[in-house]
Design an enzyme around this catalytic site. Structure first.
Site, PDB file in Angstrom:
ATOM      1  N   HIS A 106       0.817  -1.206   0.000  1.00 28.33           N
ATOM      2  CA  HIS A 106       0.000   0.000   0.000  1.00 28.33           C
ATOM      3  C   HIS A 106       0.855   1.263   0.000  1.00 28.33           C
ATOM      4  O   HIS A 106       0.600   2.207  -0.730  1.00 28.33           O
ATOM      5  CB  HIS A 106      -0.914  -0.018   1.224  1.00 28.33           C
ATOM      6  CG  HIS A 106      -1.908   1.095   1.270  1.00 28.33           C
ATOM      7  ND1 HIS A 106      -3.060   1.076   0.538  1.00 28.33           N
ATOM      8  CD2 HIS A 106      -1.895   2.269   1.964  1.00 28.33           C
ATOM      9  CE1 HIS A 106      -3.735   2.190   0.775  1.00 28.33           C
ATOM     10  NE2 HIS A 106      -3.053   2.920   1.633  1.00 28.33           N
TER      11      HIS A 106
ATOM     12  N   HIS B  96     -10.563   2.723  -0.992  1.00 28.68           N
ATOM     13  CA  HIS B  96     -10.768   2.300   0.399  1.00 28.68           C
ATOM     14  C   HIS B  96     -11.595   1.019   0.385  1.00 28.68           C
ATOM     15  O   HIS B  96     -12.599   0.897   1.074  1.00 28.68           O
ATOM     16  CB  HIS B  96     -11.439   3.413   1.217  1.00 28.68           C
ATOM     17  CG  HIS B  96     -10.694   3.731   2.471  1.00 28.68           C
ATOM     18  ND1 HIS B  96     -11.294   4.034   3.652  1.00 28.68           N
ATOM     19  CD2 HIS B  96      -9.366   3.769   2.728  1.00 28.68           C
ATOM     20  CE1 HIS B  96     -10.367   4.249   4.579  1.00 28.68           C
ATOM     21  NE2 HIS B  96      -9.199   4.096   4.036  1.00 28.68           N
TER      22      HIS B  96
END
Lengths: 82, 246, 736
Positions: C43, C89
Site C-alpha cells: 500500500h 478504500h
C-alpha cells in the site's frame, strides 16, 4: 459519580429508526417483537457532586441540552457513586 | 443596509450565502463569527446551512448556546430580521425563536434534490417580491428536515398563518408525494408570529443564478432587500460599534 | 526476538528483513520492525507496481506536480491550479461499509487540502455485488451513506461518479474516491520538513488504537478471519475534519508554516518519515507529547495508529505561537511534538528512552521494488457465434430489461443522498456525461469524470484500459471539455499470482498508450492489490479519473434532447460487436467475447471534431455511447431532455438488429443539432476524417428505431423511463 441518561422520543412522536428496526426484526422472523423505540444513551462522569446535587444537576442538563423537550423525553439513573 | 452571515465552525453554506448576498444580490455582507458578541451593526442576520457544531447530539442543539446566538436572540426579539436556512432553521427551532422541531427525514436518508415550494403568504418581509400561491423551484439538502410540532402548536401555527412555504408539485398542488421528508402539513418554512424571523429548509442561495439551474431563490433575498431598504433605519442599535463595511 | 512468525505477521519476507538489517546496520527492535512493515507494505511502498507505473506519461506543459506527492497539480491558467487524486478504500469498506467509505472520503480530502487547495468536488467509483442479494444491498447502503455522512458534513459536493454491479465484487466491493481542489499557484504547500531547529506540530484528533496495520491489511488477501478485524477500522469525525480544513487552509494562507502532511495510512510513522525524507533532513519526536485517547499505549501503537483527522506541520520556532493561535480559533490544539534535525535520522523517544533510531531514507525510499512473475492473461471465453446466438423475438422487451439492469439503471437513489450542490459551483448535476463546475469569477469551467469497465478489462486488460481512458475523455468531450490530466486507481487481485500481474502489466500498458494518444499526463493515483477474498479475484478494474477544462461555460453541452424537431447525428462507426456487452450479460447471461475494438487515433479525431463543433455552437446536445449501446444512449438523451422528448431513428447498417441496438462499438457519440446546421456539421466531419451521419429526428413520445424501413424498436419514452428510474429504488424500498 457515574450517571446514565436515556433520551428517547416521546410516545406521540413517530420514530422511523425504531420502526425500521422493528421491520428488520420481523423480516428476520422475530415475530415476538411488537415494537422498538430507539434512543440515545449518555454516560456522564461527575466529580465533586453529592447525590442530592446530582438530582438537580442531571435533569437540568438533560432538559436543557441533551434532550429537546418538544420531541424527546429522558430518564436517568446513578450507575456508581464513586 | 448590511447582511451578516453567521459562521459556526461546522457551517458549510456560509460562503454560499455570502456569495449570493454580496456577489449576486450586490449588497454589503459581513461574516459573523460564532464566538463573537458583536453583530457589527447588520440589518439582517442569515443563519446558513451546515452542521453547526458537528450536530452529533441533535441538529442545532449546541449552536444555540454560542455567544453570538445570544446576540441574535436579542436582535430578533428587538425586531431584527433573521433568516435561517436549513441548519439555520434547525438552530432557530432549538433557540426557541421558531416553534416546533426537526426529525429525521421519513425515509432515513439524506436528500439533495430540487423541490417545489408554494408561497403561502406573500406579505412577509421574506416573500413580498413573490405572489401568493407562486411556486418556487429550490434545492433541499438535509437529513433532518421532517418538521414536527405538537398538535396544539401546529394548530396555532396554521391559525396564525405562520406557514410561509409548503412542499408542493410543480403546479402548486400540495400532495403527500411532494412532501419528500415527511414534514407535518408539508411545511417547508415558517415565520414567527411577529414576522421578522423566518426559517426554511430549501436553500435559496443555491437557486440564485441561472447558470446553476434556478433563480427562484432570489425572490427571498429580493423581498428582504425591499423591506429593509424601505424601512431603514428602523431599529439599528443606537451608537453601536462602527460598522465595518467590506 | 524476531522470527519467521513475527515477520509473517508483519507481511515481511526474510529477504526483506535481511535488507532492513543491512540498511540500518542493526537488528530492528519491534517498533522499528513495525515501521518497516507499514512503510514497505504494498500500500505504501508500491513494491509490485512501481516497475510498471514508470511506463505512464507524466510530463506536460500544465504539470506543476506529477506523481509522488499527496496529489497531482495542474496549471489551469489565471494563477490557479487544480489539485486532484483518487484513492481506494476497498478493504475497510467491506469490513465496515459506513466507516470504511466515510474515512475514505476523509483521507482523500486531507490529501488535497494538505497541498493548500480547498476541496471543491468529490466523485466516487463504486462496485458492488448485485443488489438482489440483501448482503450486497447492506454493503451498498452503508457505503453510500458513509460517503454522504462524511462529504455532506464537510461541505464538499459529491458531484458524480459511477456505480457498477457484478458478482465478482460481492465479497470485495470497490470504493474509489476522487477529490479535486482549487488553489492559487503561489500558495501550494508540500510535505517537506526543512530547516534544522524548526518545530514539528501535531494537530487534530487524539491518537487511539484504531486502525493499527490498516496499510498491511490493504496489502494482504482477505479470508474469513478478516471479518473479525473490525477493531482495525477507523471511525471518521467529519466535524473535526471540517475544523482541520479551515484551520490548515488559514495557516497556509498566512504562509506561517514550512511544510504539512496528513496522517493517513501508517499514521504518525509515515508522516514524520516522509516529511523528513522529502526535506533531506532528520527528525526527533517525543511520543509522550503526542495527544493520546487511550491509556497505556506502547510506542509501537502510537506510531502505527491510523486514527483519523490528524495532521503534522513544520513551522519555524518563532511562528509556532501564531500557528497555535489559529488552531485555537478553531478549537484545535497544536502541541509541538518534535523538531527537524540535520543528519537524516529519525530518533523517536518514549518515556525518556530512544525507541526508534533509523535512517529515514531507508524507510521511505529504499523499499524494494519487485518485478513479479507475469503470465499473459488468458484469452477471453470466445464470443458466441453470431450465426447461432438466438435473436430475441421482442427487442423492446430486451431494451426494457437492459434499462432496468442495475448497472444501467438510474442512480438517483445514490446521488440524492449526496449533497452535490454545496459551494454553489455545480453546473451539471449528476447524470450528465461529466460533472461540470464553474470557477467563480471566470468564464472557464472544470469538468471531471470517472470511468472503468471491469468486464472489458477482464476480457482484454489492454483494450479495456485503453477504452477506460478513451471513454473518460469522450465523456469530457460530450460536455465540451478538453482533457488536461489523469489520475488512476488500479484495483487488482493478488500480485503474487502471475496472471494478476499479467493483467496489471497489460492494463498499465493500455492506459499509457491511450494517455500518450490524448497527450494527457498521469499526475498520480493509487494501486490497490489483493482484492481477493477467499481466493477469488475481482475483475481487474482500473478506474480513470480525468479532468478537463471548458473554455467558456456558456458553451457547455448537456446530454438531453433539447426540443422536438432537431436532427440526431451519430458520430463514429457502428460495428457488429457484441463481446463484453451489457446485452450479452443481462439477456444471454454471458460474460464473454473480446471487448469492442478501439482505434485510439480515430477516437481522438472524433472527439476533436465534437469539441470543435461544440465550440462553434453547432451542437445542441451530446451523449456518448457506452454500456447498452445506441438504444440506451437514445433513451438517456430522452430522459435527460426537457419534457422527455422522444426520437425517430432510421438506420441502414448491415448486421444483426441486436448488435445495432445494443452493441458497444467505441468512439461513438449521439448529438443533436438544428436542422439548418446539419449539412455544415456533416461536411465538417468529412473534412476531419470522422464518420458521421444524420440518423433521425427528435420528437414524439416514443423511442423509435427503424432499420431500412422496418421497425426494430418502438417503446414509449414514459415506459422506458419508468423501467430505468424505478429499478434501483425498488431494491431498497423501505418496508413500513
Amino acid at each position: 459519580m457515574k450517571v446514565r441518561i436515556l433520551v428517547s422520543f416521546k410516545d406521540s412522536v413517530l420514530d422511523p429508526q425504531g420502526q425500521t428496526v422493528t421491520n428488520a426484526l420481523h423480516t428476520m422472523g422475530y415475530d415476538a417483537v411488537m415494537n422498538v423505540r430507539q434512543g440515545k444513551v449518555f454516560d456522564l462522569d461527575l466529580e465533586g457532586v453529592t447525590r442530592k446535587e446530582a438530582e438537580a444537576l442531571v435533569p437540568e442538563i438533560a432538559h436543557r441540552v441533551l434532550a429537546n423537550p418538544i420531541i424527546e423525553k429522558f430518564d436517568w439513573e446513578i450507575l456508581k457513586v464513586r | 443596509m448590511k447582511f451578516g452571515v453567521v459562521q459556526f465552525p461546522g457551517s458549510n453554506c456560509d460562503f454560499d450565502a455570502f456569495h449570493a448576498l454580496r456577489n449576486v444580490m450586490k449588497r454589503p455582507t459581513v461574516m459573523l463569527w460564532h464566538k463573537d458578541h458583536d453583530l457589527q451593526g447588520v440589518d439582517c442576520v442569515v443563519l446558513p446551512g451546515g452542521f453547526a457544531y458537528g450536530d452529533y447530539l441533535r441538529v442545532g442543539a449546541i449552536a444555540r448556546f454560542s455567544p453570538l446566538m445570544q446576540e441574535v436572540r436579542t436582535f430578533a426579539r428587538g425586531g431584527g430580521r433573521v433568516l435561517g436556512i436549513c441548519n439555520g432553521f434547525q438552530v432557530l427551532l432549538e433557540l426557541g425563536l421558531l416553534p416546533g422541531a426537526m426529525l429525521r427525514n421519513k425515509d432515513l436518508k439524506f436528500l439533495c434534490q430540487h423541490v417545489h415550494i408554494r408561497v403561502e403568504d406573500a406579505k412577509t418581509d421574506f416573500t413580498r417580491a413573490a405572489r401568493k400561491g407562486q411556486v418556487l423551484r429550490i434545492p433541499i439538502a438535509h437529513f433532518d428536515g421532517n418538521y414536527y410540532a405538537p398538535a396544539r402548536t401546529l394548530r396555532d401555527i396554521e391559525r396564525n398563518g405562520q406557514v410561509v412555504f409548503r412542499y408542493c408539485e410543480a403546479d402548486g398542488t400540495v400532495t403527500a408525494e411532494a412532501n419528500v421528508n415527511g414534514s407535518m402539513g408539508n411545511i417547508a418554512g415558517i415565520r414567527n408570529t411577529e414576522g421578522n424571523v423566518l426559517g426554511l429548509m430549501p436553500h435559496p442561495e443555491r437557486a440564485s443564478e441561472a447558470l446553476l439551474g434556478s433563480e427562484d431563490g432570489r425572490t427571498i433575498f429580493e423581498s428582504l432587500i425591499l423591506s429593509l431598504e424601505r424601512r431603514k433605519p428602523a431599529r439599528r442599535p443606537a451608537a453601536g460599534k462602527a460598522a465595518r463595511h467590506d | 526476538m524476531i522470527d519467521k512468525a513475527l515477520l509473517d505477521q508483519h507481511n515481511l519476507t526474510e529477504d526483506e528483513y535481511r535488507l532492513i538489517v543491512e540498511l540500518i546496520g542493526k537488528e530492528p527492535n519491534l517498533t522499528e520492525l513495525g515501521i518497516f512493515s507499514v512503510m514497505w507494505s504494498e500500500h505504501c511502498g508500491y513494491k509490485s507496481s512501481r516497475v510498471h507505473l514508470k511506463k505512464l506519461p507524466t510530463e506536460g506543459s500544465r504539470v506543476v506536480q506529477g506523481p509522488g506527492e499527496n496529489a497531482g497539480i495542474l496549471d489551469i491558467g489565471d494563477g490557479q491550479v487544480v489539485v486532484f487524486k483518487i484513492e481506494s478504500h476497498n478493504h475497510p469498506s467491506y469490513i465496515e461499509p459506513y466507516q470504511g467509505a466515510a474515512t475514505g472520503v476523509g483521507g482523500i480530502l486531507r490529501d488535497i487540502f494538505t497541498m493548500g487547495a480547498r476541496p471543491i468536488a468529490v466523485l466516487d467509483s463504486l462496485r458492488f455485488g448485485p443488489p438482489d442479494d440483501p448482503k450486497n444491498r447492506s454493503v451498498m447502503e452503508g457505503v453510500v451513506s458513509g460517503i454522504a455522512g462524511y462529504g455532506n458534513s464537510i461541505g464538499v459536493p459529491t458531484v458524480g461518479g459511477e456505480v457498477y454491479f457484478d458478482p465478482c465484487y460481492a465479497l470485495n466491493p470497490l470504493v474509489n474516491v476522487f477529490c479535486l481542489g482549487l488553489a492559487d499557484k503561489d500558495k501550494i504547500f508540500y510535505a517537506k520538513a526543512e530547516g534544522a531547529g524548526n518545530k514539528v506540530l501535531y494537530v487534530g484528533a487524539k491518537t487511539g488504537r484504531d486502525g493499527i496495520h490498516g496499510a498491511t491489511m490493504a496489502s494482504a488477501e482477505f479470508g474469513k478471519e478478516t471479518e473479525h478485524k473490525r477493531p482495525n477500522v477507523q471511525v471518521g469525525d467529519p466535524f473535526r475534519e471540517k475544523l482541520l480544513v479551515e484551520a490548515c487552509l488559514e495557516v497556509m494562507d498566512r504562509g506561517i508554516i514550512v511544510g504539512i502532511q496528513d496522517m493517513g495510512a501508517a499514521g504518525l510513522t509515515c508522516s514524520t518519515m516522509e516529511m523528513a525524507a522529502k526535506g533531506g533532513m532528520g527528525i526527533v519526536v517525543d511520543l509522550d507529547k503526542v495527544p493520546q485517547r487511550e491509556i497505556g499505549m506502547t510506542p509501537y501503537e502510537i506510531l502505527l495508529s491510523e486514527s483519523q483527522e490528524r495532521m503534522l506541520l513544520v513551522a519555524a520556532p518563532e511562528k509556532v505561537a501564531a500557528v497555535q493561535a489559529i488552531f485555537a480559533k478553531w478549537d484545535l490544539d497544536a502541541p509541538v511534538i518534535g523538531e527537524v534535525i540535520e543528519g537524516g535520522r529519525a530518533r523517536i523517544s518514549f518515556k525518556g528512552e530512544v525507541v526508534v533510531d533509523v535512517p529515514v531514507d531507508a524507510v521511505v525510499n529504499l523499499c524494494p521494488a519487485y518485478n513479479r512473475p507475469i503470465v499473459a492473461p488468458a484469452p477471453p471465453p470466445p464470443a458466441p457465434d453470431l450465426d447461432v446466438l438466438p435473436l430475441p423475438a421482442d427487442l423492446g422487451d430486451v431494451f426494457l430489461k437492459i434499462l432496468a439492469s442495475p448497472t444501467i439503471a438510474d442512480k438517483q437513489w445514490v446521488f440524492r443522498q449526496y449533497d452535490h450542490m454545496v459551494q454553489v459551483n455545480t453546473v451539471f448535476l449528476p447524470g450528465a456525461d461529466a460533472a461540470v463546475l464553474r470557477i467563480k469569477g471566470s468564464k472557464k469551467a472544470l469538468a471531471m469524470t470517472l470511468d472503468g469497465n471491469g468486464l472489458y478489462t477482464r476480457l482484454d486488460p489492454r483494450t479495456g484500459a485503453r477504452i477506460a481512458v478513451a471513454e473518460a475523455c469522450r465523456n469530457l468531450a460530450c460536455v465540451g471539455a478538453r482533457p488536461i490530466g489523469v489520475t488512476n486507481c488500479l484495483n487488482f487481485g493478488n500480485p503474487e499470482k502471475p496472471e494478476v500481474m499479467g493483467q496489471f502489466e497489460q492494463a498499465v500498458t493500455g492506459i499509457a498508450e491511450a494517455c500518450r494518444t490524448f497527450a494527457i499526463p498521469v499526475t498520480g493515483g493509487n494501486v490497490s492489490f489483493y482484492n481477493d477474498t477467499e481466493g477469488l479475484s475481482i475483475h481487474p478494474t482500473p478506474v480513470l479519473g480525468i479532468v478537463g477544462i471548458i473554455k467558456d461555460i456558456r458553451k457547455a453541452v448537456r446530454p438531453g434532447f433539447r426540443a422536438a424537431g432537431d436532427t440526431v447525428v451519430l458520430i463514429g462507426e457502428s460495428l457488429e460487436e457484441l463481446g463484453g456487452t451489457e446485452y450479452l450479460k443481462t439477456f444471454h447471461g454471458l460474460e464473454a467475447g473480446a471487448p469492442p475494438a478501439i482505434d485510439l487515433e480515430q477516437e481522438k479525431l472524433n472527439q476533436e471534431f465534437l469539441l470543435d463543433s461544440i465550440e462553434a455552437g453547432l451542437i445542441r446536445s451530446a451523449h456518448d455511447l457506452s454500456e447498452g449501446g445506441l438504444a440506451v444512449a437514445l433513451a438517456e438523451c430522452a430522459f435527460h431532455g426537457q419534457g422527455q422528448v422522444g426520437c425517430a431513428i432510421d438506420l441502414d447498417d448491415a448486421g444483426r438488429d441486436d448488435a445495432l441496438l445494443f452493441g458497444e462499438s467505441q468512439s461513438r457519440i449521439v448529438v443533436t443539432c438544428r436542422r439548418a446546421n446539419v449539412a455544415g456539421l456533416l461536411k465538417g466531419a468529412v473534412a476531419a476524417g470522422v464518420p458521421a451521419k444524420a440518423i433521425g429526428r427528435t420528437g414524439g413520445t416514443a423511442i423509435l428505431v427503424r432499420r431500412s424501413g422496418r421497425e426494430i424498436l418502438h417503446v414509449p419514452v414514459d415506459e422506458a423511463f419508468h423501467a430505468w428510474k424505478d429499478s434501483l429504488p425498488a431494491f431498497f424500498k423501505v418496508r413500513t
